[in-house]
Design a protein around this motif. Structure first.
Motif, PDB file in Angstrom:
ATOM      1  N   LYS A   4       0.804  -1.209   0.000  1.00  0.00           N
ATOM      2  CA  LYS A   4       0.000   0.000   0.000  1.00  0.00           C
ATOM      3  C   LYS A   4       0.840   1.263   0.000  1.00  0.00           C
ATOM      4  N   ALA A   5       0.277   2.277  -0.630  1.00  0.00           N
ATOM      5  CA  ALA A   5       0.828   3.626  -0.595  1.00  0.00           C
ATOM      6  C   ALA A   5      -0.341   4.580  -0.413  1.00  0.00           C
ATOM      7  N   ASN A   6      -0.071   5.706   0.200  1.00  0.00           N
ATOM      8  CA  ASN A   6      -1.092   6.718   0.433  1.00  0.00           C
ATOM      9  C   ASN A   6      -0.609   8.065  -0.083  1.00  0.00           C
ATOM     10  N   VAL A   7      -1.547   8.835  -0.619  1.00  0.00           N
ATOM     11  CA  VAL A   7      -1.241  10.151  -1.148  1.00  0.00           C
ATOM     12  C   VAL A   7      -2.202  11.165  -0.553  1.00  0.00           C
ATOM     13  N   VAL A   8      -1.672  12.327  -0.218  1.00  0.00           N
ATOM     14  CA  VAL A   8      -2.480  13.471   0.186  1.00  0.00           C
ATOM     15  C   VAL A   8      -2.134  14.589  -0.784  1.00  0.00           C
ATOM     16  N   TRP A   9      -3.167  15.228  -1.362  1.00  0.00           N
ATOM     17  CA  TRP A   9      -2.965  16.334  -2.308  1.00  0.00           C
ATOM     18  C   TRP A   9      -3.720  17.551  -1.794  1.00  0.00           C
ATOM     19  N   ARG A  10      -3.088  18.715  -1.907  1.00  0.00           N
ATOM     20  CA  ARG A  10      -3.716  19.972  -1.489  1.00  0.00           C
ATOM     21  C   ARG A  10      -3.568  20.987  -2.614  1.00  0.00           C
ATOM     22  N   GLY A  11      -4.690  21.556  -3.057  1.00  0.00           N
ATOM     23  CA  GLY A  11      -4.650  22.625  -4.050  1.00  0.00           C
ATOM     24  C   GLY A  11      -4.975  22.149  -5.452  1.00  0.00           C
ATOM     25  N   ASN A  12      -4.913  23.099  -6.387  1.00  0.00           N
ATOM     26  CA  ASN A  12      -5.191  22.765  -7.777  1.00  0.00           C
ATOM     27  C   ASN A  12      -3.971  22.107  -8.418  1.00  0.00           C
ATOM     28  N   LEU A  13      -4.090  21.736  -9.668  1.00  0.00           N
ATOM     29  CA  LEU A  13      -2.990  21.026 -10.325  1.00  0.00           C
ATOM     30  C   LEU A  13      -1.749  21.898 -10.464  1.00  0.00           C
ATOM     31  N   GLY A  16      -0.807  23.215  -6.648  1.00  0.00           N
ATOM     32  CA  GLY A  16      -0.975  22.256  -5.567  1.00  0.00           C
ATOM     33  C   GLY A  16       0.253  21.390  -5.346  1.00  0.00           C
ATOM     34  N   GLN A  17       0.226  20.698  -4.234  1.00  0.00           N
ATOM     35  CA  GLN A  17       1.314  19.790  -3.886  1.00  0.00           C
ATOM     36  C   GLN A  17       0.749  18.569  -3.190  1.00  0.00           C
ATOM     37  N   GLY A  18       1.478  17.484  -3.315  1.00  0.00           N
ATOM     38  CA  GLY A  18       1.080  16.260  -2.658  1.00  0.00           C
ATOM     39  C   GLY A  18       2.221  15.650  -1.882  1.00  0.00           C
ATOM     40  N   GLU A  19       1.873  14.623  -1.122  1.00  0.00           N
ATOM     41  CA  GLU A  19       2.847  13.843  -0.363  1.00  0.00           C
ATOM     42  C   GLU A  19       2.509  12.373  -0.546  1.00  0.00           C
ATOM     43  N   ILE A  20       3.526  11.578  -0.757  1.00  0.00           N
ATOM     44  CA  ILE A  20       3.372  10.140  -0.923  1.00  0.00           C
ATOM     45  C   ILE A  20       4.024   9.438   0.257  1.00  0.00           C
ATOM     46  N   SER A  21       3.305   8.486   0.828  1.00  0.00           N
ATOM     47  CA  SER A  21       3.852   7.664   1.908  1.00  0.00           C
ATOM     48  C   SER A  21       3.563   6.202   1.582  1.00  0.00           C
ATOM     49  N   THR A  22       4.471   5.335   1.982  1.00  0.00           N
ATOM     50  CA  THR A  22       4.271   3.906   1.758  1.00  0.00           C
ATOM     51  C   THR A  22       4.093   3.198   3.091  1.00  0.00           C
ATOM     52  N   GLU A  23       3.415   2.076   3.011  1.00  0.00           N
ATOM     53  CA  GLU A  23       3.126   1.263   4.180  1.00  0.00           C
ATOM     54  C   GLU A  23       4.409   0.872   4.928  1.00  0.00           C
ATOM     55  N   SER A  24       5.474   0.600   4.188  1.00  0.00           N
ATOM     56  CA  SER A  24       6.732   0.178   4.808  1.00  0.00           C
ATOM     57  C   SER A  24       7.437   1.308   5.540  1.00  0.00           C
ATOM     58  N   GLY A  25       7.077   2.546   5.209  1.00  0.00           N
ATOM     59  CA  GLY A  25       7.741   3.697   5.812  1.00  0.00           C
ATOM     60  C   GLY A  25       8.959   4.160   5.038  1.00  0.00           C
ATOM     61  N   VAL A  26       9.328   3.446   3.978  1.00  0.00           N
ATOM     62  CA  VAL A  26      10.483   3.847   3.171  1.00  0.00           C
ATOM     63  C   VAL A  26      10.259   5.243   2.583  1.00  0.00           C
ATOM     64  N   MET A  27       9.033   5.490   2.174  1.00  0.00           N
ATOM     65  CA  MET A  27       8.655   6.828   1.734  1.00  0.00           C
ATOM     66  C   MET A  27       7.678   7.369   2.769  1.00  0.00           C
ATOM     67  N   ASN A  28       8.018   8.517   3.334  1.00  0.00           N
ATOM     68  CA  ASN A  28       7.158   9.118   4.345  1.00  0.00           C
ATOM     69  C   ASN A  28       6.968  10.588   4.009  1.00  0.00           C
ATOM     70  N   LYS A  29       5.784  10.888   3.472  1.00  0.00           N
ATOM     71  CA  LYS A  29       5.441  12.254   3.094  1.00  0.00           C
ATOM     72  C   LYS A  29       6.440  12.842   2.097  1.00  0.00           C
ATOM     73  N   VAL A  30       6.822  12.047   1.102  1.00  0.00           N
ATOM     74  CA  VAL A  30       7.728  12.513   0.046  1.00  0.00           C
ATOM     75  C   VAL A  30       6.931  13.450  -0.864  1.00  0.00           C
ATOM     76  N   PRO A  31       7.428  14.659  -1.099  1.00  0.00           N
ATOM     77  CA  PRO A  31       6.668  15.623  -1.882  1.00  0.00           C
ATOM     78  C   PRO A  31       6.616  15.286  -3.369  1.00  0.00           C
ATOM     79  N   TYR A  32       5.469  15.650  -3.968  1.00  0.00           N
ATOM     80  CA  TYR A  32       5.347  15.610  -5.415  1.00  0.00           C
ATOM     81  C   TYR A  32       4.378  16.695  -5.856  1.00  0.00           C
ATOM     82  N   SER A  33       4.571  17.173  -7.075  1.00  0.00           N
ATOM     83  CA  SER A  33       3.742  18.245  -7.618  1.00  0.00           C
ATOM     84  C   SER A  33       3.920  18.261  -9.131  1.00  0.00           C
TER      85      SER A  33
END
Length: 148
Positions: A4-13, A16-33
């Protein structure tokens, strides 16, 4: 088995900006936009994550296939480049190119080509991708090109 992975996005395209986190914790709130995807801002993007998934999956499939054929790789170095292009109004992932540099004692070029091609075609991520997949397989100084 699920991963599993989870994404949170805020704002328009555009802004806006998002954060990606993975269940394992290897990625924790890694930014993407958008600028991380189509520009050079630090962070990650979907194509980079697909490239990481494809290269790691292919490498494991190749190691497994070599082991089944009684070969032990000294080293397998794989990179993947995933291409995204505009197709009319849509963006389409058009290609994943795998580049392999392998050092495998005792294997001949034809056997190497066959095993590498099979791993390219049958790793789970290759099977998932609905795009052209190419492989440039290099055994020491030898070179092989294959298309999917």
């Amino acid at each position: 088995m699920e991963r599993k992975a989870n994404v949170v996005w805020r704002g328009n395209l555009q802004q806006g900006q998002g954060e990606i986190s993975t269940e394992s914790g290897v990625m924790n709130k890694v930014p993407y936009s958008l600028m991380r995807r189509f520009g050079n801002d630090p962070g990650t993007n979907p194509e980079e994550l697909i490239a990481a998934a494809h290269s790691s999956c292919f490498t494991m499939a190749l190691a497994a296939a070599l082991t089944q054929q009684n070969f032990t790789p000294e080293s397998l170095q794989v990179s993947a480049s995933v291409s995204i292009e505009k197709n009319g109004a849509d963006w389409v992932i058009t290609h994943s190119n795998l580049v392999l540099h392998a050092k495998i004692p005792g294997i001949d070029s034809n056997k190497f080509k066959s095993i590498a091609e099979d791993a390219k075609n049958n790793c789970p991520v290759s099977r998932l991708l609905d795009t052209e997949i190419s492989l440039e397989a290099n055994l020491d100084e030898g070179e092989v090109h294959a298309q999917h």
